[in-house]
Scaffold this motif. Sequence first.
Motif, PDB file in Angstrom:
ATOM      1  N   ASP A 114       0.828  -1.207   0.000  1.00 25.81           N
ATOM      2  CA  ASP A 114       0.000   0.000   0.000  1.00 25.81           C
ATOM      3  C   ASP A 114       0.864   1.260   0.000  1.00 25.81           C
ATOM      4  N   ILE A 115       1.903   1.227   0.802  1.00 26.84           N
ATOM      5  CA  ILE A 115       2.784   2.395   0.933  1.00 26.84           C
ATOM      6  C   ILE A 115       3.512   2.682  -0.377  1.00 26.84           C
ATOM      7  N   VAL A 116       4.000   1.641  -1.026  1.00 24.69           N
ATOM      8  CA  VAL A 116       4.705   1.839  -2.294  1.00 24.69           C
ATOM      9  C   VAL A 116       3.770   2.481  -3.306  1.00 24.69           C
ATOM     10  N   SER A 117       2.532   2.001  -3.365  1.00 23.42           N
ATOM     11  CA  SER A 117       1.559   2.583  -4.302  1.00 23.42           C
ATOM     12  C   SER A 117       1.336   4.061  -3.997  1.00 23.42           C
ATOM     13  N   GLU A 118       1.207   4.383  -2.725  1.00 26.02           N
ATOM     14  CA  GLU A 118       0.961   5.781  -2.334  1.00 26.02           C
ATOM     15  C   GLU A 118       2.182   6.665  -2.560  1.00 26.02           C
ATOM     16  N   THR A 119       3.351   6.199  -2.142  1.00 27.54           N
ATOM     17  CA  THR A 119       4.535   7.056  -2.187  1.00 27.54           C
ATOM     18  C   THR A 119       5.113   7.202  -3.589  1.00 27.54           C
ATOM     19  N   LYS A 148      13.350   8.390   1.670  1.00 25.40           N
ATOM     20  CA  LYS A 148      13.213   7.338   2.678  1.00 25.40           C
ATOM     21  C   LYS A 148      12.236   7.791   3.750  1.00 25.40           C
ATOM     22  N   ASP A 149      12.302   9.069   4.110  1.00 26.94           N
ATOM     23  CA  ASP A 149      11.428   9.605   5.152  1.00 26.94           C
ATOM     24  C   ASP A 149       9.958   9.522   4.760  1.00 26.94           C
ATOM     25  N   ALA A 150       9.659   9.705   3.478  1.00 25.98           N
ATOM     26  CA  ALA A 150       8.265   9.600   3.021  1.00 25.98           C
ATOM     27  C   ALA A 150       7.750   8.175   3.211  1.00 25.98           C
ATOM     28  N   VAL A 151       8.608   7.202   2.961  1.00 29.46           N
ATOM     29  CA  VAL A 151       8.225   5.798   3.142  1.00 29.46           C
ATOM     30  C   VAL A 151       8.007   5.509   4.624  1.00 29.46           C
ATOM     31  N   LEU A 152       8.936   5.942   5.473  1.00 32.14           N
ATOM     32  CA  LEU A 152       8.799   5.725   6.912  1.00 32.14           C
ATOM     33  C   LEU A 152       7.564   6.422   7.476  1.00 32.14           C
ATOM     34  N   GLU A 153       7.345   7.658   7.057  1.00 34.17           N
ATOM     35  CA  GLU A 153       6.186   8.407   7.546  1.00 34.17           C
ATOM     36  C   GLU A 153       4.884   7.727   7.140  1.00 34.17           C
ATOM     37  N   SER A 154       4.830   7.267   5.915  1.00 32.21           N
ATOM     38  CA  SER A 154       3.647   6.571   5.442  1.00 32.21           C
ATOM     39  C   SER A 154       3.431   5.281   6.231  1.00 32.21           C
ATOM     40  N   MET A 155       4.508   4.566   6.504  1.00 32.73           N
ATOM     41  CA  MET A 155       4.432   3.332   7.288  1.00 32.73           C
ATOM     42  C   MET A 155       3.911   3.633   8.692  1.00 32.73           C
ATOM     43  N   ASN A 156       4.461   4.645   9.326  1.00 37.45           N
ATOM     44  CA  ASN A 156       4.031   5.022  10.676  1.00 37.45           C
ATOM     45  C   ASN A 156       2.562   5.428  10.693  1.00 37.45           C
ATOM     46  N   ASN A 157       2.127   6.183   9.686  1.00 35.29           N
ATOM     47  CA  ASN A 157       0.724   6.605   9.617  1.00 35.29           C
ATOM     48  C   ASN A 157      -0.205   5.409   9.466  1.00 35.29           C
ATOM     49  N   LEU A 165      -1.724  -3.706  15.177  1.00 39.36           N
ATOM     50  CA  LEU A 165      -0.315  -3.491  14.827  1.00 39.36           C
ATOM     51  C   LEU A 165       0.360  -2.550  15.813  1.00 39.36           C
ATOM     52  N   GLN A 166      -0.384  -1.565  16.294  1.00 39.67           N
ATOM     53  CA  GLN A 166       0.186  -0.608  17.236  1.00 39.67           C
ATOM     54  C   GLN A 166       0.722  -1.306  18.480  1.00 39.67           C
ATOM     55  N   LEU A 167       0.038  -2.353  18.923  1.00 38.41           N
ATOM     56  CA  LEU A 167       0.455  -3.073  20.131  1.00 38.41           C
ATOM     57  C   LEU A 167       1.835  -3.703  19.967  1.00 38.41           C
ATOM     58  N   ASP A 168       2.144  -4.169  18.764  1.00 34.78           N
ATOM     59  CA  ASP A 168       3.400  -4.875  18.515  1.00 34.78           C
ATOM     60  C   ASP A 168       4.469  -4.004  17.859  1.00 34.78           C
ATOM     61  N   TYR A 169       4.189  -2.729  17.681  1.00 31.78           N
ATOM     62  CA  TYR A 169       5.077  -1.870  16.899  1.00 31.78           C
ATOM     63  C   TYR A 169       5.961  -1.020  17.805  1.00 31.78           C
ATOM     64  N   ASP A 170       7.255  -1.127  17.587  1.00 29.47           N
ATOM     65  CA  ASP A 170       8.243  -0.294  18.266  1.00 29.47           C
ATOM     66  C   ASP A 170       8.866   0.586  17.182  1.00 29.47           C
ATOM     67  N   LYS A 171       8.378   1.816  17.098  1.00 28.55           N
ATOM     68  CA  LYS A 171       8.785   2.727  16.023  1.00 28.55           C
ATOM     69  C   LYS A 171      10.300   2.910  15.963  1.00 28.55           C
ATOM     70  N   MET A 172      10.916   3.112  17.107  1.00 26.06           N
ATOM     71  CA  MET A 172      12.364   3.350  17.138  1.00 26.06           C
ATOM     72  C   MET A 172      13.131   2.126  16.617  1.00 26.06           C
ATOM     73  N   LYS A 173      12.705   0.949  17.036  1.00 22.32           N
ATOM     74  CA  LYS A 173      13.380  -0.278  16.597  1.00 22.32           C
ATOM     75  C   LYS A 173      13.187  -0.485  15.095  1.00 22.32           C
ATOM     76  N   PHE A 174      11.961  -0.236  14.620  1.00 14.82           N
ATOM     77  CA  PHE A 174      11.687  -0.391  13.195  1.00 14.82           C
ATOM     78  C   PHE A 174      12.564   0.556  12.375  1.00 14.82           C
ATOM     79  N   GLU A 175      12.646   1.825  12.788  1.00 19.34           N
ATOM     80  CA  GLU A 175      13.469   2.805  12.070  1.00 19.34           C
ATOM     81  C   GLU A 175      14.950   2.437  12.118  1.00 19.34           C
ATOM     82  N   GLU A 176      15.389   1.868  13.237  1.00 16.31           N
ATOM     83  CA  GLU A 176      16.786   1.441  13.347  1.00 16.31           C
ATOM     84  C   GLU A 176      17.095   0.351  12.316  1.00 16.31           C
TER      85      GLU A 176
END
Length: 190
Positions: A114-119, A148-157, A165-176
């Motif tokens: 979905d993100i690739v289609s949007e970005t 890269k930031d557009a992809v990350l931002e879209s993923m976070n949104n 997904l929010q329960l299992d998501y660690d934004k900092m770890k994912f970005e790392e």
Amino acid sequence: MKKITIKLLALLVFALVYSCKSTKTIEKATGAVEISVPFSEGKYKTDNNFFRAKQMGKSMDLATAKKIAIMNAKTELAGIVNSTIKSVTDQYTNQRTVGNNQELENKFEQLARDIVSETLADVIIMDEKVFKETDSNYSYWVAIEMSKDAVLESMNNKISKDKKLQLDYDKMKFEEVFNSEMEKLRDEQN
């Protein structure tokens, strides 16, 4: 000191003459001609901040050649982003201890599509070149990039809209993990 400088200079001249001669020998032996591909320089390759791709389109109509090149470049770029997000997702879910890693992985992969289609709508043309071929066709070369930031931002949104997904998501770890994959991709392309 002068003798060393003269020897180094002589060695350099010999190396240049030999390398030019070997290219000409290959051309004579095989009939192959070395060509230069547009946008092969480092600034047109993926780095830590941008996904990049280059492609060519050929047609008798310049507008069609441009459309083909942009479509080909976007397809290549989408593949790069998809494979990067897949690698990030695989690493990220393997590092997380959650109830159902497979379910989390599948959801991330769907998000990636979905993100690739949007970005891809946010793609920027870095550079373009047009050539008129001897057969009267146009060759249109294009280099594109996506942040890269557009992809990350879209993923976070997207993740923020999915309670499970929010329960299992660690934004900092994912970005790392994501940044680490961007560095690997940059190193592979250079």
